[in-house]
Design a protein around this motif. Structure first.
Motif, short mmCIF file in Angstrom:
data_model
loop_
_atom_site.label_atom_id
_atom_site.label_comp_id
_atom_site.label_asym_id
_atom_site.label_seq_id
_atom_site.Cartn_x
_atom_site.Cartn_y
_atom_site.Cartn_z
N ARG A 1 61.78 34.67 35.38
CA ARG A 1 61.53 33.63 34.39
C ARG A 1 62.40 32.43 34.75
N LEU B 1 55.72 35.36 39.70
CA LEU B 1 55.40 36.75 39.99
C LEU B 1 55.17 36.94 41.47
N LEU C 1 56.85 31.88 34.51
CA LEU C 1 57.14 33.20 35.06
C LEU C 1 56.59 33.22 36.48
N LYS D 1 56.17 40.32 31.16
CA LYS D 1 56.31 41.29 32.25
C LYS D 1 55.24 41.06 33.31
N GLY D 2 55.43 41.69 34.46
CA GLY D 2 54.44 41.58 35.52
C GLY D 2 53.22 42.43 35.23
N GLY E 1 55.71 42.80 40.80
CA GLY E 1 57.04 42.98 40.25
C GLY E 1 57.09 42.49 38.81
N GLN E 2 58.28 42.53 38.22
CA GLN E 2 58.42 42.16 36.82
C GLN E 2 58.58 40.66 36.63
N TYR F 1 52.78 34.08 42.72
CA TYR F 1 51.97 33.44 41.68
C TYR F 1 52.88 32.76 40.66
N GLN G 1 52.89 31.72 36.60
CA GLN G 1 52.21 31.92 35.32
C GLN G 1 52.95 31.10 34.26
#
Lengths: 113, 110
Positions: A109, A90, A88, B42-43, A105-106, A35, A37
């Motif tokens: 960036r 993802l 970001l 953050k995710g 996941g985190q 994804y 964002q």
């Protein structure tokens, strides 16, 4: 148990360059979703891989591509980077077709300058 | 086309002030309705999956419910650490791909 891991955490690229983002799913998960964002926007679906195959892609240009490896890890490649690609990114994994819960996941960036 | 609409876009609460977040979704072929929590940069963190109307799930101060057209995330006596963006998503029978709403940004003041 390790969760979904993404690398790198941060990536700075120049317009026109290529970026490669990596994702390792939760052990036993065979599906990977990507994804995008962008700042202030919602999660936009990019790509879905399952069992090594690309199953679906979102409304993004062909310069967004990827692959899934035999160990179910995945790469997202973005060619000819544009400033608007800054976001970001993802990755999420799930048990595969028939399973609906996805774990994220985190993120990576990506900044394009 | 799958549609997920969340309201309100932003919500400010005082600590201890209970409230609900709304998620409206297209009905056909629902395979699962999901709630996530996302902290800035953050995710998303998985919270709940709901599968059928009437189903409810709870976790600490959060309770998710599902009707035929909507899902609600009820927050009881919230604390400042509950401040985050709460995302709703659905997957449909054809594709399994979670489609997300824009989220509700929740701020809880001490």
């Amino acid at each position: 148990e390790a969760g979904v891991t993404q690398s790198p955490t941060h990536l700075i690229k120049t317009r026109g360059q290529q970026a490669t983002l990596r994702c390792s799913p939760i052990s036993g998960h065979t599906s990977v979703y990507w994804y995008q964002q962008a700042l202030g926007l919602g999660l936009q679906f990019l790509l879905w891989y399952d069992e090594g195959e690309e199953r679906n892609r979102g409304n993004f240009p062909p310069r967004f591509s990827g692959r899934q490896f035999p160990n179910y890890s995945s790469e997202l490649n973005v060619n000819a980077l544009e400033l608007e690609d800054s976001a970001l990114y993802l990755c999420a994994s799930s048990l595969g077709q028939g399973s609906t819960e996805a774990f994220f996941g985190q993120g990576t960036r990506l900044t394009v300058v | 086309e799958d549609q997920v609409t969340q309201s309100p876009e932003a919500l400010r609460l005082q600590e201890g002030e209970s409230s609900s977040l709304n998620c409206s979704y297209t009905v056909s072929g629902l395979r699962g309705l999901f709630w996530y929590r996302q902290d800035p940069g953050k995710g998303p963190e998985f919270l709940f999956t709901l599968y059928s109307a009437g189903e409810e799930k709870e976790k600490e101060r959060l309770k998710a419910t599902l009707t035929k057209k909507e899902s609600f995330l009820h927050i009881t006596a919230p604390k400042p650490e509950d401040s985050a963006t709460y995302l709703c998503a659905r997957s449909s029978g054809g594709s399994y791909i979670p489609t997300f709403g824009r989220g509700t940004s929740l701020i809880v003041h001490p």
